[in-house]
Enzyme design. Structure first.
Site, PDB file in Angstrom:
ATOM      1  CB  THR A  68      -0.743   0.091   1.142  1.00  0.00           C
ATOM      2  OG1 THR A  68      -0.072   0.141   2.405  1.00  0.00           O
ATOM      3  CG2 THR A  68      -1.819  -1.072   1.422  1.00  0.00           C
ATOM      4  CD  GLU A 127      -5.381  -2.204   1.533  1.00  0.00           C
ATOM      5  OE1 GLU A 127      -5.509  -1.830   0.311  1.00  0.00           O
ATOM      6  OE2 GLU A 127      -4.857  -1.576   2.225  1.00  0.00           O
ATOM      7  CE  LYS A 143     -18.006  14.553  12.402  1.00  0.00           C
ATOM      8  NZ  LYS A 143     -18.070  13.376  13.120  1.00  0.00           N
ATOM      9  CD1 TRP A 188     -17.746  13.786   8.617  1.00  0.00           C
ATOM     10  CD2 TRP A 188     -18.809  11.977   8.027  1.00  0.00           C
ATOM     11  NE1 TRP A 188     -17.279  12.694   9.225  1.00  0.00           N
ATOM     12  CE2 TRP A 188     -17.902  11.560   9.002  1.00  0.00           C
ATOM     13  CE3 TRP A 188     -19.643  10.845   7.240  1.00  0.00           C
ATOM     14  CZ2 TRP A 188     -17.711  10.533   9.381  1.00  0.00           C
ATOM     15  CZ3 TRP A 188     -19.426   9.603   7.762  1.00  0.00           C
ATOM     16  CH2 TRP A 188     -18.571   9.407   8.858  1.00  0.00           C
TER      17      TRP A 188
HETATM   18  P1  ADP Z   1      -3.183   4.913  -2.631  1.00  0.00           P
HETATM   19  O1  ADP Z   1      -4.435   5.491  -3.020  1.00  0.00           O
HETATM   20  O2  ADP Z   1      -3.271   4.738  -1.119  1.00  0.00           O
HETATM   21  O3  ADP Z   1      -1.907   4.635  -3.057  1.00  0.00           O
HETATM   22  P2  ADP Z   1      -4.749   2.361  -3.553  1.00  0.00           P
HETATM   23  O4  ADP Z   1      -4.272   2.482  -4.897  1.00  0.00           O
HETATM   24  O5  ADP Z   1      -4.983   1.138  -2.645  1.00  0.00           O
HETATM   25  O6  ADP Z   1      -3.634   3.197  -2.482  1.00  0.00           O
HETATM   26  O7  ADP Z   1      -6.085   3.141  -3.302  1.00  0.00           O
HETATM   27  C1  ADP Z   1      -7.345   2.882  -2.904  1.00  0.00           C
HETATM   28  C2  ADP Z   1      -8.016   3.954  -2.553  1.00  0.00           C
HETATM   29  O8  ADP Z   1      -8.374   4.882  -3.597  1.00  0.00           O
HETATM   30  C3  ADP Z   1      -9.311   3.582  -2.002  1.00  0.00           C
HETATM   31  O9  ADP Z   1      -9.472   3.364  -0.673  1.00  0.00           O
HETATM   32  C4  ADP Z   1     -10.230   4.853  -2.426  1.00  0.00           C
HETATM   33  O10 ADP Z   1     -10.151   6.118  -1.230  1.00  0.00           O
HETATM   34  C5  ADP Z   1      -9.586   5.398  -3.709  1.00  0.00           C
HETATM   35  N1  ADP Z   1     -10.403   5.118  -4.869  1.00  0.00           N
HETATM   36  C6  ADP Z   1     -10.100   4.103  -5.653  1.00  0.00           C
HETATM   37  N2  ADP Z   1     -10.915   3.964  -6.656  1.00  0.00           N
HETATM   38  C7  ADP Z   1     -11.640   5.113  -6.411  1.00  0.00           C
HETATM   39  C8  ADP Z   1     -12.776   5.502  -7.192  1.00  0.00           C
HETATM   40  N3  ADP Z   1     -13.306   5.292  -8.335  1.00  0.00           N
HETATM   41  N4  ADP Z   1     -13.476   6.678  -6.517  1.00  0.00           N
HETATM   42  C9  ADP Z   1     -13.019   7.478  -5.470  1.00  0.00           C
HETATM   43  N5  ADP Z   1     -11.927   6.855  -4.645  1.00  0.00           N
HETATM   44  C10 ADP Z   1     -11.447   5.885  -5.412  1.00  0.00           C
END
Ligand code: ADP
Length: 549
Positions: free
Chosen positions: A180, A327, A436, A441
């Site tokens: 991550t 994940e 917030k 929110w």
């Molecule tokens: P990081 O963004 O921390 O590099 P990830 O690729 O695992 O790692 O990111 C996952 C996160 O990206 C999700 O938990 C969410 O917050 C955001 N995300 C992924 N796809 C979308 C989407 N279509 N719309 C909004 N947020 C998204």
């Protein structure tokens, strides 16, 4: 019970054997660092993958050993994708956009044994190398010369004789791992099994998901070091789709040239990539023939409705919005219109396309608010929880991030969502990005989406700024399109008929660029830092208070 089906393991070896047997001549096209085009086929790719696996074995790589890559998307990286898991080792793709110290932390944490690195990334690796314990360094060079003390990828392959094929690997063994990004704490390892990769590949192909078939040609803009390029190398190998890889050249013009020249039918990446491409297309609408392109899959951050509409209405191109995480392999939800929604008016259909969508088959969802699971009424907000055969059950070191897993076996995503009666998820925010204000929110994602619908706005990021009266208030940072003009008051006014008054950002600040994360997402932590002291100290006494109370 007797008479059951065969217990054949779901292993990536099956994908690789099938690729060589059923579509050996299908193309794999890559752009090299020097911008020239390299062409190969699945047949050649798998032949070389078999030799690579033999070479790695000769270097002492054994079952379960981690083999790291630091590389762009190209044919050699694909060979590694096929060779490493299918020979029982674990493919660990390192994110080349991270700081060298973070790359070193991750490589040490994963105990990587071998690294395969692009020669063009050697200057980066030189900064990482002194901090890691890696047994062999293999360099992928286009000019036949590698740094001293390293092994030459091409020479290793050339030294092996042809023949042999990949045997099945037990399906619950580790096949690949990604970390991550570590935006919330230390990076954590996610380990994909053969079974999860195979089931995920099938899930991606479904008509209600990516709708992939043998006739497709796929260009993953999403890097191979970002959640396995969303699993595309595996599903493409399984189905026999042509693959096109952009190498290090991810600017709009280079991508558009490849999409047009190679008659790409499906492409995938994060919204910031598509925002750039849309601007380029708007400025030169007839310059690129994209008539073969049926889907642009967008995920990793919220796809603004204005962008999705812009592609469709001005260029006839379809954007499909999906949500996922490292994940979740990553396919979690995807927004395809159900037959019911397709009967509704145009504006409603667009609003649905811009949602994150419904869970993929085999993925279950629920969301938890302060008082327990929230109703699927489209307005209640809670943290999204997911479960399924391609969702992480724990992190690589089980003690890392234990709190992300519920006692009854669900993964807590950290995303705050609402879910409507049809099961469509809307991401309101990442928990850490929520604003917030006065105990209520405000969704920064909704405000950003609306701002990016303004004709003068190229990019918008909304952040929470500590506020002495309301605890936090939203502030919007906006990048204007080249040559466009708009003043902050006009942009605030533009939001007025779309949101309640108290949602409107206190300020719209025009900036020249929004900082981006290693995955190309808006880096809100950097913006929050920049504007931290704008409205005085936060007023935590309001936390937990409801605005309506
Ligand atoms: P990081 O963004 O921390 O590099 P990830 O690729 O695992 O790692 O990111 C996952 C996160 O990206 C999700 O938990 C969410 O917050 C955001 N995300 C992924 N796809 C979308 C989407 N279509 N719309 C909004 N947020 C998204």
């Amino acid at each position: 019970m007797n008479g059951l089906m065969m217990d054949v393991p779901l292993s990536t070896s099956g994908i690789v054997r099938r690729a060589r047997q059923l579509h050996p001549g299908k193309p794999i096209v890559s752009r090299r660092a020097d911008r020239t085009i390299h062409r190969t086929t699945y047949g050649e790719c798998v032949d070389r993958a078999v030799k690579l696996a033999a070479a790695l074995r000769r270097l002492g790589v054994r079952r379960g050993d981690r083999v790291a890559t630091l590389a762009w998307n190209h044919w050699r990286h694909l060979e590694i994708y096929y060779a490493v898991p299918s020979s029982g080792a674990v493919l660990h793709t390192l994110n080349l956009r991270l700081h060298p110290d973070d790359i070193a932390y991750i490589a040490n944490h994963a105990e990587d044994k071998v690294i395969l690195v692009d020669k063009v990334l050697w200057p980066l690796w030189e900064k990482v190398a002194p901090q890691v314990r890696i047994r062999h360094t293999i360099v992928m060079a286009d000019d036949g010369e590698v740094p001293s003390g390293t092994l030459d990828y091409e020479a290793l392959i050339a030294a092996e004789s042809a023949g042999g094929e990949f045997a099945d690997v037990p399906e619950r063994r580790a096949a690949a791992m990604c970390y991550t990004s570590g935006t919330t704490g230390k990076p954590k390892g996610v380990v994909y099994s053969h079974r999860s990769l195979m089931l995920h590949a099938i899930g991606l192909a479904l008509t209600d998901a990516f709708r992939l078939a043998e006739r497709d040609t796929v260009l993953p803009v999403v890097p191979m070091f970002h959640v396995n390029a969303w699993g595309l190398p595996f599903v493409c190998g399984m189905l026999g789709c042509g693959q096109v890889h952009p190498g290090p050249h991810l600017d709009p013009t280079s991508l558009l040239e490849l999409l047009a020249a190679e008659r790409v039918t499906l492409t995938a990446g994060v919204p910031t990539v598509w925002l750039g491409i849309l601007q380029k297309l708007d400025s030169a609408p007839a310059a690129f023939d994209l008539s073969a392109l049926h889907s642009m899959v967008v995920g990793g951050a919220a796809a603004p409705e204005g962008m999705m509409r812009g592609f469709k209405e001005r260029h006839g191109l379809t954007v499909i919005h999906a949500w996922g995480m490292t994940e979740t392999s990553p396919l979690g939800t995807i927004s395809r219109l159900t037959s019911h929604i397709e009967q509704l008016d145009d504006a409603t259909q667009w609003a649905y396309r811009a949602k994150q969508g419904r869970p993929s088959p085999l993925v279950e969802i629920r969301a938890r608010g302060e008082k327990g699971l929230i109703p699927w009424d489209g307005t209640a907000m809670g943290e999204l929880e997911v479960r399924g055969p391609w969702i992480a059950g724990a992190y690589y070191h089980a003690d890392d991030g234990r709190e992300a897993f519920t006692e009854d076996g669900w993964f807590r995503t950290g995303d705050v969502v609402s879910i409507d009666i049809h099961g469509y998820v809307t991401i309101q925010d990442r928990a850490k990005d929520l604003v917030k204000s006065g105990g209520e929110w405000i969704s920064s994602v909704a405000l950003e989406g609306a701002l990016m619908g303004h004709p003068a706005v190229a990019e918008a990021a909304v952040i929470a700024v500590p506020h002495e009266k309301w605890d936090e208030r939203p502030l919007a940072a906006v990048v204007l399109k080249e040559g466009a003009t708009a003043d902050p008051a006009e942009l605030r006014f533009y939001l007025m008929d779309k949101f309640s008054k108290w949602w409107i950002p206190d300020e719209v600040v025009i900036v020249s660029a929004i900082p981006k994360s290693s995955a190309g997402k808006f880096l809100k932590s950097a913006l929050r830092e920049q504007f931290r002291d704008r409205y005085g100290q936060a007023n935590p006494s309001l936390r937990g208070l409801s605005r309506s109370s």
